[in-house]
Design a protein around this motif. Sequence first.
Motif, short mmCIF file in Angstrom:
data_model
loop_
_atom_site.label_atom_id
_atom_site.label_comp_id
_atom_site.label_asym_id
_atom_site.label_seq_id
_atom_site.Cartn_x
_atom_site.Cartn_y
_atom_site.Cartn_z
N ASN A 1 0.93 -1.16 -0.06
CA ASN A 1 0.12 -0.23 -0.08
C ASN A 1 0.92 1.21 0.10
O ASN A 1 0.68 2.24 -0.58
N ILE A 2 1.92 1.06 0.73
CA ILE A 2 3.05 2.57 0.61
C ILE A 2 3.43 2.49 -0.77
O ILE A 2 3.36 3.96 -1.05
N GLU B 1 0.34 4.05 -2.79
CA GLU B 1 0.15 5.29 -2.15
C GLU B 1 0.82 6.60 -2.94
O GLU B 1 0.75 7.69 -3.23
N GLU B 2 2.28 6.00 -2.79
CA GLU B 2 3.43 6.94 -3.32
C GLU B 2 3.51 7.14 -4.83
O GLU B 2 4.40 7.63 -5.34
N LYS C 1 0.64 6.83 -6.68
CA LYS C 1 -0.92 7.07 -7.42
C LYS C 1 -1.01 8.24 -8.05
O LYS C 1 -2.04 8.39 -9.04
#
Lengths: 417, 417
Positions: free
Chosen positions: A406-407, A410-411, A413
Motif C-alpha cells: 500500500n505504501i 500510495e506513493e 498513485k
Amino acid sequence: MTYEILTENTVVDYIKSRPALKNRFDFDGDFSVSEVGDGNLNLVFIVKQGENSAVVKQALPYLRAVGESWPLTRERVRYETQALQEQNKAAPGLVPEVYDFDNEMSTLTMEYLGEHEIMRKPMVARKRFPKFADHISTFLARSLFFTSDLYMVAEEKKRLMAKFTNEKLRKLQEDFVYTNPYMDSEENNWNPLVDAEVQAVRQNAELKMAIAEMKDAYMNHTEALIHADLHTGSIMLNPEDTRVIDPEFAFFGPMGYDIGAVLQNLVLNYLSHYGHTPDKTERESYQAYVLETVRDIWKGFAQKFDALWAENNRGELVPEKYWDFPGGQEAFAEFRKRYIRRVLQDTAGHGGVKFLRRMMGIVSVWDISSIEDPERRAIAERAAIRIGSRWVLERKSVTSIDDLINIVLEETKDIEV
Amino acid sequence: MTYEILTENTVVDYIKSRPALKNRFDFDGDFSVSEVGDGNLNLVFIVKQGENSAVVKQALPYLRAVGESWPLTRERVRYETQALQEQNKAAPGLVPEVYDFDNEMSTLTMEYLGEHEIMRKPMVARKRFPKFADHISTFLARSLFFTSDLYMVAEEKKRLMAKFTNEKLRKLQEDFVYTNPYMDSEENNWNPLVDAEVQAVRQNAELKMAIAEMKDAYMNHTEALIHADLHTGSIMLNPEDTRVIDPEFAFFGPMGYDIGAVLQNLVLNYLSHYGHTPDKTERESYQAYVLETVRDIWKGFAQKFDALWAENNRGELVPEKYWDFPGGQEAFAEFRKRYIRRVLQDTAGHGGVKFLRRMMGIVSVWDISSIEDPERRAIAERAAIRIGSRWVLERKSVTSIDDLINIVLEETKDIEV
C-alpha cells in the motif's frame, strides 16, 4: 600452487591439475573456453567439452577497473564457496552446484547455467517469470530456516558462524548501505534533479536514527546465514528454474536483509517502468504483475518458513518439550507468527534503507540508471525515496505485506507520465 | 608441557617453569601455597612469597563433584584469560591483572586479591559497600562500550568476536537460564511450597513466548563482550575497591544481560532479608540501601555510557560525520538516549528471566537457599517469581529504572514477616 591469474590459455591446464574435476571431464579431450566476466572483481571462464561444462571463477586481488591500487581480499571466494555449499544443503537445486574449490588459486569451479539469464534486464523488458515467486520464497525460507537457531544445534551454529567472519565484505555493506549515502562521502552520486529530496534525507533526524538502528541490527543480529547481496543481478533464471548466485557477502545476519533486498529490487523495477514503458496499459499490467510477485514472495516465504519450523523443530531456540503444557501448541503457533511478523518488520526496515542507498550512494540499479531521460528517471527516484523512507519509518507498525504494498501504491498513485 | 593436574606440591615447580612469572617471584626463594578452590570446576592456588603473590587457577577437565563422567571443556580458561585481558584494557583496575596463561596446562596466573571478599555473603550480613555502585557502573559502562560497535572498528570487532566462539559454555546458559527451568527437566529444583507458582510459570503462554524472545536475543545479539555470569558471587570487593572475576562465560552478547544480572542479584538479596533479617527496622533500612544501589548502578551506567559515547565516537555504528547536519548533534544525543533506553528494556527482560531461573532451575542463589525455614524462603521466592515475571512481561514499556524498582516495591508491599 601459488596464486597466479588464469587466462583463456591456462585454464584448461589448471582444470587438468584438479583431481576433483577428473570425473567431470575427459582430461585427454578437447575443451572450449571463453572468459565472460563483466567484472572488475573476478575472472569467469566458461569451460565446455561436449555435454560437460563448468564455470571457473577466480577472484582478482584488486578491482580490475581501478588497477592494483585498490586491493581486495581473495578470501571472498572461500566465503562464496562455503555459502554455496550451505545453501545447496538447505535449498537444493536453487544455487549452482560446487565442483571444486582451490584456496591458493582463489578459484571456485561450479555448475554452468547455460539456460539461465540474469533477472535484471528481462524485467526491464517486462518479461514474466511465473514460477519465480515460488522458487525464491523456497530459497529464502529454506536457506534462512536451516541455518538459524530454529533448526541448528547451538554449538554447530556457533562453529559455522566462526567460518563466516567475512569482516571485509561486511564492512563494505555497512558503509555503502547504511552510512555513507546519508552523509558527505565522495563516492556518492545522485541525479541533480532529486538533489532536494536527497538533501532532505540527509537532514532528516528521525530517518537517520532509524537507519542507524537498522545498521545496528545488520551488524549484530546473527539470525541465519544470509546471502547479503540478493538483488535481481544475483538471480539467474528461466521460466522453469531459478538459481541464486554470487553469495560472497554471506554472513550470519538478519533474515529481513535478504527478503528486503528481493522485494525492494522488485519495487525498484516497478518504478523503473515509469521510464521504460510509456504505454500506460502495458506499464500498469507489468507493474501489477511485479507487485503480485512481491506479495506472493512474502506470503510464500511466511507459509513455508512456518511449516518448516512446525515440522522440523529440532533447533535450540524452543524445544518441543518447552511447549508441552495445556495450550502449548497454540502458544508455539503464536510464537512462530510473532517471529515471522518481526521478520516482516525487519524486511521493511532493511529493504527501506536499500531503496535510499540506491538513490544517493555509490551505485544505483540498472533498472533505474538505464532510464536515459533524467526527468523521467527523477520520477522513479523521487518515488523510491518516498517509499524507502516510509518503509523504514513505519516498519514497527507493519503487520502484513499489504502494508508495504500500500505504501508503494500510495506513493505512486499521482504519478503522471 | 602436556596437561596434568597441579597439586600444592607441584605448583611451585610449575611457576618456576613459566618465564612470564620470573619478574614476579624470586625463583630461588621460598613459596607458600594453599589450594582454596571451593570448586568443582577449577583448582585455585594462592601462592605467596614475601610481598609477592599470585593466584594460579587451573581448569579441571571434568566436574569434580561428579567425577570424570561429566567432561568439561578446558577451553574455558582461554576464554577467561581473553576476557580479563579485554576487560583490563576497557576498565582498568576493575578486574584482576593477568600475569600468565598456559594453554596446554589450562592454567591462568593472575593477581591475588587478598584484601577483598566475595560480595554475596556480606550482603546477607547486611554489609554496605558505598563505593560499589560507582565501581560496578564504571565496569559495566566501560567494558560494554569499548567492546561494542560504538567504539570498535568494524573489522577489529569481528576478529575479536571470532576469538569468543565459546559454544560450550554459552550452551549451558542457553539451557539453564532460558529453557530448562520452564519445562520438565530433571535437574530442576524448587521449594515445594512454591510449586503452584512454579507450575503457573511453566504454563503461562505469554510469559514463555517472552522468555523465548529473550533467549533469541541472548543467542543472537552480539552487541558487546559481556561477562555473562555477573552475579554477586563473581564480584570481589572491599570498601575501597571492586573487582569482577571469573568471566569464563564471556562472549559477544546483549549488554542488558550483564546489567540485568547485577540488578537482579541485588533484588534477590533484598528479598532474602525477609528471611535473614527479622528486625523490621534493620531489614527496611538495608533493603532501602539495596534498592538505592540498584538505582545508582543504572543511573551511573547510563550517564557514563552516554558520556563515553559522546566523547569517543570513533566506532563504526554512527560516525561523527553522519550527524553533520542542522540539528544533527541533538539527533545524536536523542539516538544515544533511545539506545540506552533499549538497553534498559533488555536489562528488564534478561534480568527478569534470571529471577525465574533461580527459583525453578538447576541452582538458586545462596542469599535465598540459605534461608533455613522453607516458609520464610517461600515468601522471598514467591516475590521473586512475581517480580521476574513482571520485569519480563512489562519490559517493552519500561522507560526508567524507577519502573523496575516500583515493580519490586509493589510486589513486596504486602509482605508481613
